[in-house]
Design an enzyme around this catalytic site. Structure first.
Site, PDB file in Angstrom:
ATOM      1  N   HIS A 162      32.829  34.804  28.050  1.00 28.81           N
ATOM      2  CA  HIS A 162      34.180  35.030  28.628  1.00 28.81           C
ATOM      3  C   HIS A 162      34.756  36.347  29.236  1.00 28.81           C
ATOM      4  CE1 HIS A 162      35.069  31.622  25.395  1.00 28.81           C
ATOM      5  NE2 HIS A 162      34.486  31.351  26.429  1.00 28.81           N
ATOM      6  N   CYS A 200      36.118  40.511  47.581  1.00 26.58           N
ATOM      7  CA  CYS A 200      34.643  40.616  47.634  1.00 26.58           C
ATOM      8  C   CYS A 200      33.793  39.972  46.768  1.00 26.58           C
ATOM      9  CB  CYS A 200      34.420  42.040  48.325  1.00 26.58           C
ATOM     10  SG  CYS A 200      34.486  43.073  46.759  1.00 26.58           S
ATOM     11  N   CYS A 216      40.015  48.046  45.341  1.00 29.42           N
ATOM     12  CA  CYS A 216      38.350  47.786  44.851  1.00 29.42           C
ATOM     13  C   CYS A 216      37.560  48.879  45.582  1.00 29.42           C
ATOM     14  CB  CYS A 216      38.147  46.378  45.577  1.00 29.42           C
ATOM     15  SG  CYS A 216      36.207  45.994  45.304  1.00 29.42           S
ATOM     16  N   CYS A 244      35.170  47.401  48.328  1.00 27.46           N
ATOM     17  CA  CYS A 244      35.596  46.798  49.628  1.00 27.46           C
ATOM     18  C   CYS A 244      36.904  47.381  50.161  1.00 27.46           C
ATOM     19  CB  CYS A 244      35.639  45.348  49.850  1.00 27.46           C
ATOM     20  SG  CYS A 244      37.078  44.564  48.868  1.00 27.46           S
ATOM     21  N   SER A 247      35.948  30.165  15.667  1.00 28.24           N
ATOM     22  CA  SER A 247      36.808  29.048  15.249  1.00 28.24           C
ATOM     23  C   SER A 247      36.227  27.670  15.309  1.00 28.24           C
ATOM     24  CB  SER A 247      38.345  28.995  15.572  1.00 28.24           C
ATOM     25  OG  SER A 247      37.908  28.584  17.132  1.00 28.24           O
TER      26      SER A 247
END
Ligand SMILES: [Zn+2]
Length: 233
Positions: A109, A120, A136, A139, A177
């Site tokens: 997850h 990117c 980022c 990029c 769960s």
């Protein structure tokens, strides 16, 4: 346990709960006073990115203050010395397995400690905040989002997980769960593959009946006991 060689361990919120990390399943479907659909879906991010980024900034900060507990430590000990194949598939987005010392960990997850660039597609290690729209590192675009699999998105590395299940002799589910698919379906996949199955959970999960064996109690007690059994044939 002498006939066990390859192990797949699924971990969920129950193992991190004992380190003080709560989930949306605590507190009547609310997560830090937010409904899941307001903070943990792509639609929520499109509608109100500030709310979602602030929420995950808070979670990212919080998990860095928590510590692994004896359940994480026991699994790390098993990972360290187990001679066969072993894969810890975690639904948790904290890094407590890694901080306990485990290395064979797959975050199906995603993880709080990455930022994912939607421009990117590069994931960068991230410990700070995203609310101010930092650029980022790869990029330079300001297009980072939490590297978290939201409801409605595809979990990561499913092929690798199913590959590990096909090779496994034992599937262990810790602190989950049994409500969130596809992870909740792994026990039935394991049954179809004739893999032995064990549940270690605080209380019977929704899928408890599918397991060959189920033990109920705190993960910080059950997991170290089970690891001792596996390591002393
Ligand atoms: Zn980028």
């Amino acid at each position: 346990m002498t006939d066990i060689r390859n192990i797949v361990i699924l971990t969920g919120a129950g193992i991190s709960a004992e380190s003080g990390i709560d989930t949306f399943r605590d507190g009547g479907g609310l997560w830090e006073q937010h409904r899941v659909e307001d903070v943990a879906t792509p639609e929520a991010f499109a509608r109100d990115p500030d709310l979602v980024l602030r929420f995950y900034d808070m979670r990212r900060e919080a998990i860095q203050q928590k510590e692994p507990n004896p359940a994480h430590e026991a699994l790390a000990r098993l990972d360290d010395i187990w001679p066969g194949e072993l894969l810890i598939v975690t639904q948790n987005v904290d890094d407590l397995h890694e901080r306990a010392g485990a290395s064979r960990v797959l975050h199906m997850h995603g993880t709080h400690l990455n930022a994912w660039c939607t421009a990117c597609d590069v994931r960068s290690p991230w410990r700070g905040t995203l609310i101010e729209r930092p650029s980022c590192p790869a990029c330079g675009e300001s297009a980072l989002r939490p590297d978290i699999v939201w409801f409605g998105e595809m979990p990561y590395e499913m092929e690798r997980i199913y590959g590990a299940l096909r090779n496994a002799d034992l599937f262990v589910s810790v602190g989950t769960s049994g409500a969130v698919y596809p992870a909740a379906g792994f026990v039935r996949d394991a049954n179809a593959l004739r893999v032995r199955t064990l549940e270690l959970n605080l209380e019977p999960s929704q899928g408890s009946g599918w397991f060959d064996e189920a033990r109920h109690g705190p993960a910080s007690e059950l997991v170290p006991e089970w690891v001792d059994e596996v390591l002393i044939p």
